[in-house]
Design an enzyme around this catalytic site. Structure first.
Site, PDB file in Angstrom:
ATOM      1  CG  ASP A 166       6.679   2.785  -0.077  1.00 17.67           C
ATOM      2  OD1 ASP A 166       6.524   3.927   0.375  1.00 17.67           O
ATOM      3  OD2 ASP A 166       6.725   1.762   0.627  1.00 17.67           O
ATOM      4  CD  GLU A 406       3.564  -4.022  -5.489  1.00 16.41           C
ATOM      5  OE1 GLU A 406       3.291  -2.806  -5.498  1.00 16.41           O
ATOM      6  OE2 GLU A 406       3.490  -4.723  -4.483  1.00 16.41           O
ATOM      7  CE1 TYR A 458       3.601  -5.332   2.714  1.00 17.15           C
ATOM      8  CE2 TYR A 458       2.960  -5.308   0.400  1.00 17.15           C
ATOM      9  CZ  TYR A 458       3.943  -5.253   1.383  1.00 17.15           C
ATOM     10  OH  TYR A 458       5.263  -5.134   1.037  1.00 17.15           O
ATOM     11  CD  GLU A 495       7.093  -5.925  -1.881  1.00 18.90           C
ATOM     12  OE1 GLU A 495       6.160  -5.236  -1.425  1.00 18.90           O
ATOM     13  OE2 GLU A 495       7.859  -5.542  -2.785  1.00 18.90           O
TER      14      GLU A 495
HETATM   15  C1  GCB Z   1       4.746  -2.830  -2.126  1.00 20.76           C
HETATM   16  C2  GCB Z   1       5.951  -2.353  -2.847  1.00 20.76           C
HETATM   17  C3  GCB Z   1       7.033  -1.863  -1.906  1.00 20.76           C
HETATM   18  C4  GCB Z   1       6.393  -1.027  -0.796  1.00 20.76           C
HETATM   19  C5  GCB Z   1       5.448  -1.932  -0.021  1.00 20.76           C
HETATM   20  C6  GCB Z   1       4.715  -1.203   1.124  1.00 20.76           C
HETATM   21  O1  GCB Z   1       3.929  -3.564  -2.615  1.00 20.76           O
HETATM   22  O2  GCB Z   1       6.485  -3.323  -3.715  1.00 20.76           O
HETATM   23  O3  GCB Z   1       7.940  -1.101  -2.642  1.00 20.76           O
HETATM   24  O4  GCB Z   1       7.345  -0.458   0.035  1.00 20.76           O
HETATM   25  O5  GCB Z   1       4.470  -2.405  -0.893  1.00 20.76           O
HETATM   26  O6  GCB Z   1       5.250  -1.147   2.206  1.00 20.76           O
HETATM   27  O7  GCB Z   1       3.629  -0.719   0.879  1.00 20.76           O
END
Ligand code: GCB
Length: 587
Positions: A166, A406, A458, A495
């Site tokens: 990403d 990841e 997330y 994250e």
């Molecule tokens: C993740 C990745 C990161 C992405 C992020 C996202 O888990 O490690 O590279 O940018 O999510 O914003 O989805």
């Protein structure tokens, strides 16, 4: 590989600036270009090429692009007994290199330096330097691209260009290009290890490897500038180890960047053949159960996952942007960051050393699909671990090596793959812990291979939306599940976050607004802290950044707490409130 340095025995000259570029649309048409090619474009070095041009096909070029320039060297460089070296800070993704039509070699993975001894190839007058850079990523490369997505649900389906991650797969020469000289006998590598005894004295061990033809009776002499302490040792088979005890050592710590400088001389035939000024810091790093100890005290990591990314220059090194980033991290009260998702420029780590930030230094292995990895992927991954760990070994700011972000680490081939990567990494350094960043913590099969678990999750963003209760309940349960599988190792949130477009506001808050990002970070941080076992909170991300085109992204990833031009969103003020109030360390 030592960073180029100008001193009484070494000269350096920069090849940065405006170079020539030509896209290779057809391999046949490019025959002979290694001897020089008709320039089509101008390109800046260091910089990515992608955002400099105006057509779609140039911006997103997936394949070969040629870089070239000419240079002269002074006659006093081309004398017997001097060695001339050409060093490229990084070329993404890979490069084949020629000087005056003679093939020098190639390098793969876009974030580590490579160099060639050009003493015998450099000529009087103009020298033609040509690189054929390949931006294309495949299942063989690190990171991977062109993954067969049908077999791999959820991973960046439909990204364009097809990098399996990403962020935008920027290409070009991203870091400085330098030519430098040394004597025939020179120091090739210097590794510094430090330990502190109970009376506060430090034993500093210098492992020095010399290059060039070995002569008998050669020695190395090390003087510590700050204390005047010195020692020397004979070189045996080109290597020597020198230990110096620094009395009452000043300790490098978060926000207290105490640094030492060693002046190291290589004495050959009674004369000083080479000199190198090596910086180091005295600090200790240790894991104690679920805690991470710096200088014997537990650390709570506060900070970000970042990217090297800025308007127009893409991933090109820019000192002004880097200084702004450190100023913002200080302003917000961060104490650390992760070099997601690749090794950052050496110049960034210098700043971290000088400003007292902790760095989790990450390999370029992001979103690996082990079942589609080949022998070549694995060999490249092991090789790049060695390259960046050796490159960054002497930075006191670097406290953790991260082997991957990841990977699909639940797949059948994951464990045997990562066993080898871990072995290759531990062969270079056992003084710092290894981290694996996972988003599959509840089914990851590789957690016990490393020392610290980084967790990406997330809640409240993917599949989210307020109210938060349900997401946060899931999140608490998830963290407990991962903890069971982490086997008593430290766990850190590497994250979490929410996209938000600066200037969007809503009360009550909704997805994509600044209000929502702030509210969600607040909720997640309170859950993280309530567990009592998580050793840090790294928010994704420090600033907005470019990604490939994808229906999930609105002109890039907007999870930055700062905008892409490095201005604060509302969330930044919230973090400043809680982070500036906290002590940097907690028990
Ligand atoms: C993740 C990745 C990161 C992405 C992020 C996202 O888990 O490690 O590279 O940018 O999510 O914003 O989805």
């Amino acid at each position: 590989m030592l960073y180029p340095q100008q001193n009484s025995c070494r000269s350096t000259s920069s090849l940065d600036g405006v170079w020539n570029l030509r896209f290779e649309w057809d391999a046949d048409a490019a025959k002979g270009w290694e001897n020089g090619f008709a320039p089509e474009k101008k390109v800046a070095v260091p910089s990515s090429f992608n955002d400099l041009y105006t057509s779609y096909s140039e911006r997103n070029h997936w394949g070969h692009v040629w870089y070239g320039r000419e240079f002269e060297v002074p006659d006093f460089w081309r004398v017997s007994g001097r060695r001339v070296v050409l060093r490229v800070g990084s070329a993404a993704y890979s490069a084949e290199v020629w000087l005056n039509g003679v093939f020098l070699g190639s390098h793969e993975t876009g974030y580590t330096p490579f160099e060639f001894d050009i003493t015998e190839k450099v000529v009087a007058g103009l020298n033609r330097f040509v690189l054929r850079i390949n931006t294309r990523l495949t299942p063989d490369s690190v990171p991977q691209g062109e993954i067969i997505v049908n077999a791999t649900t959820g991973q960046f389906v439909g990204n364009h260009p097809p990098g399996n991650f990403d962020f935008y797969p920027y290409g070009g020469i991203h870091r400085p290009v330098v030519i430098y000289t040394t004597g025939e006998r020179y120091m090739e590598s210097i590794l510094v290890d430090t330990s502190v005894n109970t009376s506060g004295d430090a034993d500093v061990v210098f492992r020095i490897q010399a290059g060039g033809a070995v002569a008998t009776g050669e020695r190395v002499k090390v003087v510590i500038e700050e204390s005047g302490e010195s020692a020397e040792a004979l070189l045996e088979g080109g290597s020597a180890s020198v230990t110096i005890r620094v009395k009452s050592a000043r300790i490098w710590d978060i926000g207290k960047p105490e640094l030492y400088h060693a002046r190291i001389e290589l004495v050959s035939g009674g004369a000083v053949a080479d000199v190198y000024r090596q910086r180091f810091g005295v600090r200790t790093v240790r894991i104690d159960g679920e805690k991470f100890l710096l200088n014997g005290s537990p650390v709570y990591f506060k900070g970000f996952g970042k990217h090297e990314d800025f308007f127009l220059i893409g991933k090109g090194l820019n000192d002004a942007v880097n200084i702004r980033d450190f100023e913002l991290m200080k302003w917000v009260g961060a104490n650390s960051f992760r070099t997601s998702h690749y090794p950052y420029a050496e110049e960034v780590l210098d700043l971290a050393d000088e400003m007292g930030f902790l760095v989790i230094s990450e390999s370029p292995c992001v979103s690996l699909v082990p079942d589609q990895a080949t022998e070549k992927t694995l060999a490249t991954h092991c090789a790049v671990m060695r390259e960046f760990m050796l490159r960054d070994y002497n930075h006191p700011s670097v406290v953790v090596w991260c082997i991957a972000n990841e990977p699909l680490s639940f797949q059948e081939k994951a464990r045997p793959y990562f066993e080898k990567v871990v072995a290759a990494s531990r062969a270079v350094d056992t003084s710092r812990p290894l981290m694996l960043v996972t988003c599959f913590g509840d089914r990851d099969t590789c957690l016990d291979l490393v020392d610290i678990i980084g967790v990406n999750a997330y809640p409240g963003w993917y599949g989210g939306g307020a109210p938060f209760t349900q997401n946060m309940n899931w999140f608490k349960g998830f963290l407990n599940l991962v903890r069971e599988r982490a086997g008593g190792r430290p766990m850190m949130m590497t994250e979490f976050g929410a996209d938000c477009v600066q200037g969007f506001h809503m009360l009550p808050s909704e997805l994509w607004t600044e209000d929502y990002q702030r509210d969600l970070l607040k909720e997640i941080i309170s859950v993280i802290r309530s567990t009592g076992f998580i050793i840090g909170e790294h928010i994704w991300a420090f600033s907005d950044f470019r990604t490939g085109q994808n229906h999930m992204r609105a002109l890039g990833n907007r999870k930055g707490v700062f905008t892409r031009d490095r201005q604060p969103k509302m969330a930044a003020y919230f973090l400043r409130d809680i982070w500036q109030d906290d002590a940097n360390k907690s028990a």
